[in-house]
Scaffold this active site. Structure first.
Site, PDB file in Angstrom:
ATOM      1  N   GLY A 396       0.802  -1.212   0.000  1.00 46.76           N
ATOM      2  CA  GLY A 396       0.000   0.000   0.000  1.00 46.76           C
ATOM      3  C   GLY A 396       0.837   1.264   0.000  1.00 46.76           C
ATOM      4  O   GLY A 396       2.050   1.229  -0.230  1.00 46.76           O
ATOM      5  N   ARG A 398       2.031   3.153   2.351  1.00 51.40           N
ATOM      6  CA  ARG A 398       3.200   3.157   3.235  1.00 51.40           C
ATOM      7  C   ARG A 398       4.327   2.339   2.628  1.00 51.40           C
ATOM      8  O   ARG A 398       5.487   2.743   2.666  1.00 51.40           O
ATOM      9  CB  ARG A 398       2.859   2.618   4.630  1.00 51.40           C
ATOM     10  N   CYS A 399       3.996   1.186   2.060  1.00 51.10           N
ATOM     11  CA  CYS A 399       5.015   0.330   1.449  1.00 51.10           C
ATOM     12  C   CYS A 399       5.738   1.045   0.309  1.00 51.10           C
ATOM     13  O   CYS A 399       6.925   0.829   0.082  1.00 51.10           O
ATOM     14  CB  CYS A 399       4.387  -0.950   0.905  1.00 51.10           C
ATOM     15  N   MET A 400       5.010   1.878  -0.439  1.00 53.20           N
ATOM     16  CA  MET A 400       5.564   2.513  -1.633  1.00 53.20           C
ATOM     17  C   MET A 400       6.340   3.794  -1.336  1.00 53.20           C
ATOM     18  O   MET A 400       6.733   4.491  -2.279  1.00 53.20           O
ATOM     19  CB  MET A 400       4.439   2.847  -2.618  1.00 53.20           C
TER      20      MET A 400
END
Length: 409
Positions: A396, A398-400
């Protein structure tokens, strides 16, 4: 406000000022059904739409005053001014891609050297196909046996998730040893950027390095406050790594006095700690957990007199753990309100993986409409981005994103 340090991250929610992204590229088009599982993708995103969605993400960040920098630009800037560093980088990249034969190594060096630095980085991330090296011929047994495999160097589609290869903590960062072989090369970029880039060299302490023998990934690292750091013990991060980071932070006398090691289920649905919960305001978190689920956590503190790390084991509900260590009553917003069907579906599409750009302001995937509605009902300002293709990588907002500078709170 100008920050004296090039890295400043002492929370998950301080207003975001500078962030690192990777814009999707040809690496997604070099994914095939036969290799996507090995490269940790469950499906093949449509690049044209993935780029549009990612640009919407970047535009949302810029529209809120965030400086967006791209990893491909930082590494290009790092290598452009010193040919010896560039040559060293090329050799290391080829070696870590698993290339061992002399003639193939020579062919790849020629291939990378005969293009601009920007194109070289793009092609390294995209992967190298046999068609790219049309002049390379080999009659070795290995080449003949594997002649039907179209790639000489695999693509790096997971670099989309810039949070994992390295993570900002305080004024420094961890350069991580990734859990899976397919992601090992991603951290080469961080190694060179923070060692040689004019903005970062000699200015950023390293709390953990990629040559360690235990694994650590940034999705498991959450900076809860100036005092408390949470790290997940997951399918991607080992407990020994948590102790190594804790010792380095304690011995360097950074502000953190407690490291919370969260033991989470080792499954793809709970890949990292930030798929289980993320912080969105001073006292509010999103999460995908059942009401009665209890976490086993290990609180690590430092005994200055003996130089030893003390570990205390606890088992409690998430809100009780967070409330105790943050010193406040905590609210947990569950994916889709905890609905068994919709909650599981929205968790699969990273409904709990929000990116806070300021206290009470988050970027989310629009597809998780039930969770997003709940966030708004709690008074959270929600910026929704399209995600039909980005979500196929199982990561999502945050991951990106990898925050480089947040305002202190």
């Amino acid at each position: 406000m100008q920050y004296l340090k090039p890295i400043n991250v002492f929370s998950e929610i301080g207003r975001l000022k500078k962030v690192l992204l990777h814009r999707p590229g040809k690496e997604l088009e070099n994914l095939t059904p036969s290799i996507m599982k090995r490269l940790l993708f469950d499906d093949i995103p449509y690049l044209h739409v993935a780029i549009q969605e990612h640009d919407s993400f970047a535009d949302t960040l810029r529209g809120n005053g965030v400086e967006v920098v791209y990893i491909e630009d930082l590494i290009s800037e790092t290598l452009s001014n010193d040919d010896s560093i560039k040559e060293q980088f090329i050799s290391q990249f080829i070696l870590e891609a698993g290339i061992r034969t002399e003639n193939k190594t020579r062919a790849l060096k020629d291939y990378f050297c005969n293009m601009s630095v920007n194109d070289m980085i793009s092609n390294m991330i995209a992967g190298v196909t046999r068609d790219d090296l049309k002049n390379y011929k080999s009659d070795s047994l290995n080449s003949l046996v594997n002649s039907e495999y179209p790639l000489i160097i695999d693509p790096m589609p997971n670099i989309l998730f810039t949070r994992d290869p390295f993570a900002s903590i305080g004024h420094g960062l961890t350069i991580n040893r990734m859990s899976t072989k397919t992601r090992h090369r991603e951290t080469i970029f961080a190694e060179y950027i923070f060692k040689y880039h004019p903005i970062y060299k000699d200015n950023v302490p390293i709390w953990y390095n990629r040559d360690e023998d235990t694994t650590l990934e940034g999705g498991d690292e959450l900076v809860l406050s100036r005092d408390v750091l949470a790290i997940g013990v997951s399918e991607r991060t080992e407990s020994e790594s948590v102790e190594k980071v804790a010792r380095k932070l304690f011995e360097q006398k950074i502000s953190f006095n407690t490291i919370l090691a969260f033991q989470i289920p080792q499954s793809r649905a709970y890949m990292h700690l930030d798929t289980v919960f993320t912080q969105i305001d001073h006292t509010t978190f999103t999460s995908f957990i059942s009401d009665d689920m209890k976490f086993t956590i290990y609180a690590l503190t430092y005994d200055v007199s003996s130089g030893s790390i003390k570990v205390k084991s606890e088992k409690a509900k998430l809100e009780d753990i967070l409330g105790f260590y943050l010193g406040c009553k905590v609210n947990i917003i569950k994916c889709a309100g905890g609905d068994l069907i919709h909650g599981a579906r929205e968790q699969w599409n990273d409904g709990a993986n929000t990116l806070a750009i300021a206290p009470g302001e988050v970027i989310v995937y629009s597809r998780n409409h039930m969770t997003n509605k709940l966030l708004e009902e709690f008074g959270i300002k929600v910026y929704q981005i399209p995600s039909s293709e980005l979500s196929r990588g199982r990561g999502g907002p945050r991951c990106m994103s990898m925050p480089l500078i947040r305002e202190d709170i």
